[in-house]
Write an enzyme that holds these catalytic residues in place. Sequence first.
Site: not given
Length: 378
Positions: A199-201
Site C-alpha cells: 500500500t505504500k508510495t
Amino acid sequence: MSAPLRPRPTPGLGAAVIGAEEEALVLDVLRRKEPFRYYGADFKRTPPMVAQLEKEFREYVGTDYALGVSSGTGALEVALAAMGIGPGDEVITTTHTFTATAEVVRYLGAEVVFADIDPRTGNLDPAAAAAVLAREPGIRAIVPVHFAGQACDLDAIGALAQRHGIPVVEDAAHALPTTWNGELVGRHGHATVFSFYATKTIATGEGGMIVSRDPALLARARTMRLHGINRDVFDRYRSTAPAWYYEVVAPGFKYNLPDTAAAMGIEQLRKAWRFQARRAAIAARYDAALAGLPVATPVVVRPAETHAWHLYVLQLDLDRLRVDRDRFIALMAEAGIGTSVHFIPLHRQPYWRDRYGFTPADFPVADAVYRRAVSLPI
C-alpha cells in the site's frame, strides 16, 4: 425498463501501480535464477538487484548508506538493534501510528513511552516529547513518524534529541518522497526507515530500507540483517579464510530483501516523483471539492515542502454532521467508496492500554483526532 441499481464492491484506499518495466525486470531475475543462487557458499553475497536498489536509493535520498531489508518493520527493528537498544531502555514515539512502530521496541526488550501529537498534522508534538524527556531518565531514542507523508518538525525534534544526547530514528513508512528544509527525508536523523509494503508510495509487495550517514551503524545493521553473520570474513580479496567459512557474532535476524522484490523496487523508485505528483493532484482536487463542507481537510503546515500524500485524512465536524464517524464510513461503503481510519491510537489498543494502564485522557489530542478521522482513497 432499466436494471435495478446494485451495490458496488467497496474498493480499498489505493493500489500499487505496477507496469511492464517492473514485470520485465522481475522476470529477468527469475530467468537468470538469481533468487536461488544465494544459498550455501553464496549466501554471503548481496544479490545484484538488492545491491542496485541500495545504490539507487542512497543516491535518490542523498545519503551515504542504504540497506535493503524484508519490511519496514524489520528495518526499524534492525536500526534500533544496531544502536544497542535493549532491556532497561525506553524509546519515545507517538501513539498516533500503526503498532509496528512501537512493537519493535518491545521485541528488543525495551519499553515504549508514548507522546501526544500536533493536532494540525498528526505528527509527534516536540513539546510533548520534551515533557516525556523531562520526567523519564531512561529514554535512549526518539522515533518520530512522518504521518500521512508530511514531515515532522525535524528541527525541533533534532534539537531536543541533541540536548539529551540521544539518536533520532525516523519512521518514514509514509514519507517517500517527502522533504524537510528542501531536502528529502532520510538525510536528517541518525537513521531513517522506509516501507515498500503493497500500500505504500512505492511498492514491492513487502520490503523496506534503512538509510544513514553513520558507517558504524550501517555495518552493524548489515550484520544483524542476516543472522548476525560477520560479512568481513567473506571478502576474498582481503581474507585468507576459506569460502565456506563464516562467523556468527550476534543473535541477528532473517530480514534480508529478496532479489525479486528489489527488482520491483528499482523500477518503482524511478517512478516515485511521478506517483507523488499524481497523489498531490488528487489531494488538491479533494481540497477544492470539499471546501465549505462540514469537514476539515488536511493541514499542510509548510506548503513549500513536498508532501508524499500517502494518506488523505479528513477530520469530520461532528457538531455539524447528522451522523457520527462510524455511520459516515458505513454510508460511504454503501456508495462504493472505500475509507479507513488512520489510526486507532495505540493507547486504545488492548496490549498497549493494559501494559501501561492508559486511558483516553492520557493523550487528549490524539484521541480527539481519532474520533473524527476518516481516510479517503488516494
